[in-house]
Motif scaffolding. Structure first.
Motif, mmCIF file in Angstrom:
data_model
loop_
_atom_site.group_PDB
_atom_site.id
_atom_site.type_symbol
_atom_site.label_atom_id
_atom_site.label_comp_id
_atom_site.label_asym_id
_atom_site.label_seq_id
_atom_site.Cartn_x
_atom_site.Cartn_y
_atom_site.Cartn_z
ATOM 1 N N SER A 34 113.513 50.224 141.219
ATOM 2 C CA SER A 34 113.798 49.039 142.018
ATOM 3 C C SER A 34 114.788 48.135 141.291
ATOM 4 O O SER A 34 115.752 47.649 141.888
ATOM 5 N N ASN A 37 118.403 49.370 141.261
ATOM 6 C CA ASN A 37 119.149 49.281 142.509
ATOM 7 C C ASN A 37 119.449 47.852 142.941
ATOM 8 O O ASN A 37 120.018 47.653 144.010
ATOM 9 N N GLN A 41 122.767 46.432 145.609
ATOM 10 C CA GLN A 41 122.343 45.735 146.821
ATOM 11 C C GLN A 41 122.943 44.336 146.863
ATOM 12 O O GLN A 41 123.366 43.869 147.923
ATOM 13 N N ARG A 42 122.976 43.649 145.731
ATOM 14 C CA ARG A 42 123.581 42.315 145.688
ATOM 15 C C ARG A 42 125.073 42.383 145.993
ATOM 16 O O ARG A 42 125.612 41.511 146.679
ATOM 17 N N LYS A 44 126.608 44.611 147.873
ATOM 18 C CA LYS A 44 126.755 44.855 149.304
ATOM 19 C C LYS A 44 126.509 43.578 150.097
ATOM 20 O O LYS A 44 127.235 43.280 151.053
ATOM 21 N N ALA A 45 125.500 42.826 149.723
ATOM 22 C CA ALA A 45 125.190 41.582 150.431
ATOM 23 C C ALA A 45 126.322 40.573 150.262
ATOM 24 O O ALA A 45 126.686 39.874 151.212
#
Length: 81
Positions: A34, A37, A41-42, A44-45
């Motif tokens: 977790s 990743n 993810q940050r 992409k956001a």
């Protein structure tokens, strides 16, 4: 009141310890994956946020350019110096 009326055998204690350690290991691996990743993810956001902000800015510019100067969407006049 005692939950179990007999002492656990050596094999039962070993099985309990083994299951506990397996569960703890699975939780540790899941937490590690977790955290590994989080940065993608940050990123992409943040990219989605930039695209959305650019889209909204284009829409506001189109509305401000298409409307008259008294439109509620237009920007206020800058203060005079």
């Amino acid at each position: 009141m005692v939950w179990l009326q007999y002492a656990a055998t050596r094999r039962q204690r070993a099985a309990t310890a083994g299951l506990f350690l397996t569960g703890a290991l699975l939780i540790a691996v899941a937490a590690r994956l977790s955290y590994a990743n989080i940065e993608p993810q940050r990123a992409k956001a943040a990219e989605r946020r930039k695209v959305l902000e650019a889209f909204i800015a284009r829409k506001r510019a189109a509305v401000a350019g298409a409307g008259d100067s008294h439109s509620s969407h237009s920007q206020p006049d800058p203060p005079k110096a």
